[in-house]
Structure formats: C-alpha cells, structure tokens
Design a protein around this motif. Structure first.
Motif, PDB file in Angstrom:
ATOM      1  N   LEU A   1       0.865  -1.161   0.000  1.00  0.00           N
ATOM      2  CA  LEU A   1       0.000   0.000   0.000  1.00  0.00           C
ATOM      3  C   LEU A   1       0.909   1.221   0.000  1.00  0.00           C
ATOM      4  CD1 LEU A   1      -2.568  -1.176   2.686  1.00  0.00           C
ATOM      5  CD2 LEU A   1      -2.935  -1.072   0.222  1.00  0.00           C
ATOM      6  N   GLU A   2       0.504   2.273  -0.653  1.00  0.00           N
ATOM      7  CA  GLU A   2       1.375   3.431  -0.793  1.00  0.00           C
ATOM      8  C   GLU A   2       0.637   4.710  -0.423  1.00  0.00           C
ATOM      9  OE1 GLU A   2       4.724   5.145  -3.892  1.00  0.00           O
ATOM     10  OE2 GLU A   2       3.131   3.850  -4.657  1.00  0.00           O
ATOM     11  N   ILE A   3       1.311   5.540   0.351  1.00  0.00           N
ATOM     12  CA  ILE A   3       0.835   6.875   0.687  1.00  0.00           C
ATOM     13  C   ILE A   3       1.693   7.862  -0.096  1.00  0.00           C
ATOM     14  CG2 ILE A   3       0.465   8.567   2.524  1.00  0.00           C
ATOM     15  CD1 ILE A   3       0.502   6.179   4.500  1.00  0.00           C
ATOM     16  N   ILE A   4       1.062   8.691  -0.901  1.00  0.00           N
ATOM     17  CA  ILE A   4       1.780   9.664  -1.722  1.00  0.00           C
ATOM     18  C   ILE A   4       1.344  11.061  -1.287  1.00  0.00           C
ATOM     19  CG2 ILE A   4       2.262  10.461  -4.064  1.00  0.00           C
ATOM     20  CD1 ILE A   4       1.319   7.637  -5.006  1.00  0.00           C
ATOM     21  N   SER A   5       2.270  11.810  -0.745  1.00  0.00           N
ATOM     22  CA  SER A   5       1.930  13.143  -0.251  1.00  0.00           C
ATOM     23  C   SER A   5       1.868  14.143  -1.391  1.00  0.00           C
ATOM     24  CB  SER A   5       2.967  13.600   0.781  1.00  0.00           C
ATOM     25  OG  SER A   5       4.087  14.188   0.138  1.00  0.00           O
ATOM     26  N   PRO A   6       1.222  15.275  -1.170  1.00  0.00           N
ATOM     27  CA  PRO A   6       1.358  16.383  -2.117  1.00  0.00           C
ATOM     28  C   PRO A   6       2.733  17.012  -1.934  1.00  0.00           C
ATOM     29  CG  PRO A   6       0.161  17.107  -0.180  1.00  0.00           C
ATOM     30  CD  PRO A   6       0.396  15.628  -0.004  1.00  0.00           C
ATOM     31  N   PRO A   7       3.165  17.884  -2.839  1.00  0.00           N
ATOM     32  CA  PRO A   7       4.391  18.648  -2.572  1.00  0.00           C
ATOM     33  C   PRO A   7       4.195  19.495  -1.311  1.00  0.00           C
ATOM     34  CG  PRO A   7       3.745  18.828  -4.881  1.00  0.00           C
ATOM     35  CD  PRO A   7       2.600  18.203  -4.167  1.00  0.00           C
ATOM     36  N   MET A   8       5.041  19.269  -0.305  1.00  0.00           N
ATOM     37  CA  MET A   8       4.913  19.940   0.984  1.00  0.00           C
ATOM     38  C   MET A   8       6.125  20.827   1.224  1.00  0.00           C
ATOM     39  SD  MET A   8       3.821  16.535   3.144  1.00  0.00           S
ATOM     40  CE  MET A   8       3.788  17.445   4.696  1.00  0.00           C
ATOM     41  N   PHE A   9       5.901  21.986   1.858  1.00  0.00           N
ATOM     42  CA  PHE A   9       7.035  22.811   2.240  1.00  0.00           C
ATOM     43  C   PHE A   9       7.948  22.021   3.162  1.00  0.00           C
ATOM     44  CE2 PHE A   9       3.890  26.374   1.554  1.00  0.00           C
ATOM     45  CZ  PHE A   9       4.492  26.838   0.399  1.00  0.00           C
ATOM     46  N   PHE A  10       9.253  22.221   3.010  1.00  0.00           N
ATOM     47  CA  PHE A  10      10.199  21.522   3.881  1.00  0.00           C
ATOM     48  C   PHE A  10       9.823  21.703   5.351  1.00  0.00           C
ATOM     49  CE2 PHE A  10      14.366  21.242   1.170  1.00  0.00           C
ATOM     50  CZ  PHE A  10      13.661  20.613   0.152  1.00  0.00           C
ATOM     51  N   SER A  11       9.364  22.886   5.718  1.00  0.00           N
ATOM     52  CA  SER A  11       9.048  23.176   7.122  1.00  0.00           C
ATOM     53  C   SER A  11       7.760  22.519   7.594  1.00  0.00           C
ATOM     54  CB  SER A  11       8.961  24.692   7.339  1.00  0.00           C
ATOM     55  OG  SER A  11       7.934  25.264   6.532  1.00  0.00           O
TER      56      SER A  11
END
Length: 333
Positions: free
Chosen positions: A110-120
C-alpha cells in the motif's frame, strides 16, 4: 517532539523566486487493510477521503491532497461492474475478487503519496509514521517478498546545470554512506530499482573540471544510466528539462515530469520503533548541505578520486568508512 525525531532544515531553503522549497514523500507499507489505511490517514491528518477508483483514494487535508493506493496496476484495474457481463459471472467473479483483494493487501504494498509539501511542514509526516506503526503497519523486514521503500522528491533550489551537478556529486560521494544507513533489508538488496549510478558516469561526474551545459549533462547521464532503476532517479527531472531528449534514450509512461530529484534508496522499516521518517530526511539533508558547501564538496571529491587508486590504504579501508569519518570530522553528522 524531541531533537532526535525532528526534521532538520537545510541552509538553502528557498528557490530562486524566493518561495520555500517543497518535497513529495512516498511511503510503502503493509500490515493494514486498504480501507483501514485510508481511514487512519484521513483521521490523523484531519482530512476527508474520497474513493477515486478501485484501490485509489484521495484524502483532502490542510497540507493538500494525499493519495492512498495499492501499488499494483493489474489489481487496481480489475473490475466486474460492466453490466454487459451476465449476472452469474459478476456474482462468481465478485467472490473471486474478494480472494484477490485479501491476497493483494498481504503481498502488494500500500502506498501513501503526499502532495508537494514545504520543507518546514514535514513534522506531520513523522507523526503519521509513528501512528501507523502503533496501528500495526509493517515494513520491509517482515517478509522476503516485501521490498518497501520510503521515497523523497525534493524540489531543487534552481535548475541551472552547475547547481544540478553539485547535487549529483554530493549524492554520488555519499551513496555508500547512505546505503549503509538506509538500505538494510535483504529483499531490496536483491532488487534492481535502487542501483547506484554506473561507475563510468560517477568518475566523469566527480572530475574537478566537469562543467556541462544542460544537453551534455543529460546525455552523459543517459548514455550510462538509461533507466528509472537508480537509487537517485534523474528521469523525472530530465522529463521536465527536455522531454524530447529523454525520449531518445528512455520511453516509459511511468516517468512523471517534475522539477525534483527522486530519491529511492531508503527502506521503509516502519514497524521498527528505532526507525523514524525524520532520520531518513535528516540524512538527505546531509546531501543538501554538502551540495551547497563548495569547498567541502571539492575536498570530498578529491578524497573520492584518491580512493579509486590502487594503494595499501585503499585495500584496508573502504569508501563508506572514509566518507563516514570525513562527515564526522566536518560536523555534518
């Protein structure tokens, strides 16, 4: 959250337009049912889940849209909803699908793919991983057929060839050190998709006079690494920079164009209480820091070139040991 499990920030946190850099995160795991995982991610990140298609859900969170999916196209594409099929076939097939689903959730990640997130913004990923561990998520070490990874897609500060080459050099110099830390599971050691770059390319890359333009930079890489199966995959970046040139060497519909690196090396050891997302991230930050400290990068390149020569010292000490000692001596770790 204590210092040991917090995400460090690199010195170079901005792109050339002044915006904070972003990173996408991909987490592969097992041990939880698909619907259970979707529900947990939605609850833990304060989001709402919507089923997009078979085994693909989108979770709307304050951080953006997270995708939860079964990492197998054949299973996701199985369907018996076509009304042209006789009812008896659909009913019998539905029972078979239940068996297929149960088996797939045990052996397909199963895979969780995040959106592009700020490093912080990465601390919620650390909290998510810890919560999924407590819920029973499993990583690579639990079966020989598990080869689960944690992948990072960090946006680059800019796309100038000189900047890109510095990042490539830093990764090539630290590959052995990173592999010793984060690529531990035997099932991944024998898979082809996290191979190092070719030795011929690495030798070209670390030369002090290597200063290609964009076209030369891409050709040099693609001549010896025409594949996605690399621990640091450059093909998504190349698709963004010059898709027609990339297509002369590799045509693969799985390559997604994006102005990022694709770091594929680390295992996902999520059920190990000593393993943390922040550890994987913080070791990537060492690559970031080295890439942006020109004098240190030049010094380590020289040591690397020296390590390739035949000598008594090189017969008794490998590059992973040498690079680890150097990083400690310079205060990187």
């Amino acid at each position: 959250m204590n210092q040991a499990t917090s995400c460090r920030m690199p010195d170079n946190l901005k792109t050339t337009d002044g915006s904070e850099r972003r990173v996408g995160v991909e987490i592969e795991l097992s041990g939880l049912g698909y619907e259970q995982l979707v529900t947990l991610v939605a609850e833990l990140l304060g989001g709402k889940a919507v089923l997009e298609s078979r085994y693909v859900s989108k979770v709307d969170t304050p951080l953006g849209y997270f995708i939860i999916e079964l990492d197998s196209e054949p299973v996701k594409e199985l369907a018996l909803a076509d009304e042209r099929l006789p009812q008896s076939i659909r009913e019998l097939g539905g029972q078979a699908m239940d068996v297929i689903d149960a088996a797939a959730e045990r052996i397909v990640p199963l895979e969780i793919i995040s959106p592009p997130m700020f490093f912080s913004e990465l601390e919620p990923i650390e909290a998510l991983v810890e919560s999924l561990r407590k819920a029973g998520a499993l990583g690579s070490r639990n079966a020989i057929y598990f080869a689960f990874g944690l992948q990072l897609n960090p946006e680059l500060p800019d796309l100038q060839p000189a900047t890109l080459v510095r990042y490539y050099q830093a990764f090539a110099l630290l590959y052995d050190w990173l592999k010793a830390l984060h690529q531990l599971d035997i099932s991944r050691k024998f898979t082809p998709y996290i191979e190092p770059w070719s030795s011929r390319y690495t030798d070209l890359l670390v030369a002090d006079d290597y200063a290609p333009d964009q076209h030369e930079m891409m050709v040099d890489y693609l001549e010896t690494n025409p594949t996605r199966n690399r621990a640091l995959d450059l093909l998504p970046l190349f698709a963004h920079l010059d898709k027609p040139l990339l297509d002369q060497y590799v045509k693969d519909p799985r390559i997604k164009s994006r102005p990022t690196l694709h770091y594929r090396l680390p295992d996902c050891d999520i059920d190990n209480p000593e393993w943390h997302f922040s550890t994987v991230w913080n070791d990537w930050v060492v690559v970031e820091q080295l890439a942006n400290h020109a004098d240190d990068l030049a010094e380590l390149r020289a040591l690397f070139r020296e390590s390739r020569k035949i000598s008594l010292r090189n017969l008794t000490q490998n590059w992973q040991e040498t690079s680890a000692k150097w990083l400690h001596s310079k205060g990187y770790v």
